[in-house]
Design a protein around this motif. Sequence first.
Motif, PDB file in Angstrom:
ATOM      1  N   ASP A  15     -45.118  -3.830 -19.164  1.00  0.00           N
ATOM      2  CA  ASP A  15     -44.416  -3.281 -20.329  1.00  0.00           C
ATOM      3  C   ASP A  15     -43.045  -2.743 -19.980  1.00  0.00           C
ATOM      4  N   ARG A  16     -42.731  -2.706 -18.667  1.00  0.00           N
ATOM      5  CA  ARG A  16     -41.400  -2.324 -18.178  1.00  0.00           C
ATOM      6  C   ARG A  16     -40.993  -0.941 -18.670  1.00  0.00           C
ATOM      7  N   TRP A  17     -41.903   0.004 -18.463  1.00  0.00           N
ATOM      8  CA  TRP A  17     -41.616   1.365 -18.907  1.00  0.00           C
ATOM      9  C   TRP A  17     -41.000   2.171 -17.769  1.00  0.00           C
ATOM     10  N   MET A  18     -41.807   2.853 -16.971  1.00  0.00           N
ATOM     11  CA  MET A  18     -41.269   3.691 -15.899  1.00  0.00           C
ATOM     12  C   MET A  18     -41.221   2.865 -14.615  1.00  0.00           C
ATOM     13  N   VAL A  19     -40.211   2.012 -14.556  1.00  0.00           N
ATOM     14  CA  VAL A  19     -40.030   1.101 -13.435  1.00  0.00           C
ATOM     15  C   VAL A  19     -38.593   1.216 -12.920  1.00  0.00           C
ATOM     16  N   CYS A  20     -38.336   0.514 -11.816  1.00  0.00           N
ATOM     17  CA  CYS A  20     -36.989   0.513 -11.244  1.00  0.00           C
ATOM     18  C   CYS A  20     -36.005  -0.211 -12.154  1.00  0.00           C
ATOM     19  N   ALA A  21     -34.745   0.115 -11.994  1.00  0.00           N
ATOM     20  CA  ALA A  21     -33.699  -0.679 -12.630  1.00  0.00           C
ATOM     21  C   ALA A  21     -33.696  -2.071 -12.002  1.00  0.00           C
ATOM     22  N   GLY A  22     -33.484  -3.089 -12.829  1.00  0.00           N
ATOM     23  CA  GLY A  22     -33.494  -4.442 -12.322  1.00  0.00           C
ATOM     24  C   GLY A  22     -34.880  -4.959 -11.992  1.00  0.00           C
ATOM     25  N   TRP A  23     -35.911  -4.422 -12.662  1.00  0.00           N
ATOM     26  CA  TRP A  23     -37.292  -4.856 -12.427  1.00  0.00           C
ATOM     27  C   TRP A  23     -37.376  -6.364 -12.584  1.00  0.00           C
ATOM     28  N   SER A  24     -37.951  -7.019 -11.621  1.00  0.00           N
ATOM     29  CA  SER A  24     -37.865  -8.465 -11.481  1.00  0.00           C
ATOM     30  C   SER A  24     -38.534  -9.225 -12.626  1.00  0.00           C
ATOM     31  N   SER A  25     -38.203 -10.521 -12.713  1.00  0.00           N
ATOM     32  CA  SER A  25     -38.812 -11.482 -13.643  1.00  0.00           C
ATOM     33  C   SER A  25     -38.508 -11.183 -15.111  1.00  0.00           C
ATOM     34  N   ALA A  85     -34.802  -4.581 -24.282  1.00  0.00           N
ATOM     35  CA  ALA A  85     -35.455  -5.595 -23.451  1.00  0.00           C
ATOM     36  C   ALA A  85     -36.732  -5.056 -22.810  1.00  0.00           C
ATOM     37  N   TRP A  86     -37.193  -3.884 -23.257  1.00  0.00           N
ATOM     38  CA  TRP A  86     -38.438  -3.321 -22.736  1.00  0.00           C
ATOM     39  C   TRP A  86     -39.561  -3.570 -23.738  1.00  0.00           C
ATOM     40  N   PRO A  87     -40.601  -4.272 -23.365  1.00  0.00           N
ATOM     41  CA  PRO A  87     -41.729  -4.446 -24.289  1.00  0.00           C
ATOM     42  C   PRO A  87     -42.295  -3.134 -24.806  1.00  0.00           C
ATOM     43  N   VAL A  88     -42.313  -2.095 -23.972  1.00  0.00           N
ATOM     44  CA  VAL A  88     -42.882  -0.820 -24.402  1.00  0.00           C
ATOM     45  C   VAL A  88     -42.123  -0.245 -25.591  1.00  0.00           C
TER      46      VAL A  88
END
Length: 465
Positions: free
Chosen positions: A304-314, A351-354
């Motif tokens: 869901d690309r929530w609390m992740v690094c900047a530039g999280w892959s894929s 661009a974050w699904p969450v």
Amino acid sequence: MFGVASALALVASLALFWPGISLYDTVAQYGQVLSGEYDDWHPPAMAWLWAALHGIVGGGATPMLVGQMASYWLGFGLIAAGLGAIGRRRAGWAVLAIAAWPPFLGWQAAVLKDAQMTGAMLASVGLVGWWRLRGRRVPAAAWAAVAVLLCYAVLVRANAVFAVVPLAVMLVPGWKPLARSGAGLAGIVGVLAVSGPINHDLLGAQRSGVERTEAIYDLAGIAVRVPDAPGLPIDRAAIAALIKRHCVKGFFWDPLGEPDRCNGVVEPLRHIPPGTLYATLARMIAAHPLAYAGHRLTHLNSTDRWMVCAGWSSAAPPMTGQPNDLGLGDPDRAAAGFEQAAGRLIDVPFAWPVAWIVVAATAWVIAVLRPAEPARDLSLALSTSALAMEGSFAVISIASDLRYHLWSMIAAALAALLVADGTGRGERRVLLVGASVLTLVVAAGVMARIRLPAPPESYIGMLAW
């Protein structure tokens, strides 16, 4: 006007991305098209369609690009035209703006099952919306086209059933909520029951073992959290290897399939019948719910690309395709420039699904509060489909690619736009709550991207990270 605009956008998109971007999955599937031998790791329905088009017009990946782009812009164009016909011209232009947003359009240039599914579902919604938004009955011929499109969509991705069936049930008029719920559950069970026979018996796809990947991923996730748990189908030495080699990652399951790293550790699981493997997983979940929840929540946060690094892959759409000797080429530099621009937007909350989950939930509540009318009904169908699809990732997901969420994000955007004209007090309260939740979600995500170290930029780097 909207029809002309969407047609021009289609022509421009095809000119920009011709002959399509072919990734690893694309090349593998085209190899099946050429050989006539299919397996179920990739959707055989897509391979069969591709083979039929290849036999008629040839052109490598281009016929599939044309199909997914045409259905994409057809769906958006019909919804925009329907809104324009009822006087909501600004909303109509906003629909086309959503279609042109680079992270959405950029992924539609890649010839993949995700783009095929998104295009088919958009076209089906557009066909229904074109008549419904103008207060007209949907003709039988249009319903037939919708049925074909949705059947294709549900076969082209293993988890598409969780988006397609709720959408189909919500699009059918005249059902009461309880009947819709029952039909939805029955439809999901039914599709899951017949998809295997369709893929293997009707379409002749060989078994690749793909049906075991979810169980292997989840069992490994439990094992590394409670290595002493009785009942695990792998021994202590194997679990120790999983931990030492960092085989279990929230980002994706891929290290477990790497021959030089972890594949040998979980190889015994690949020989257990799927039914037995999933029964074992169910027992381990019941015995260790916290370990399972920790594993799934870690992955859910990642996908869901929530609390992740900047530039999280894929996340960024591909600029070039997979090198191959099958004749599948790449678009020119202009397409690479567009995709590069899209890649710069992957850390924007849109661009974050969450973030889109919050938007879809807000639109759903607003639609429920409104009396039935065409725009509200279409919004309810779209938001229900988006939320059901995103909910499925909590238990059925093994990778964090943004393309898996394309339909959900687009459906959420359209659902919100369709009910954006309300001014009732209850709706304003819902909107205020939704905006507050979205603000908190975005703030947490931004803070994580500021504080967490940057991830590797390559696939190999993510395997070892």
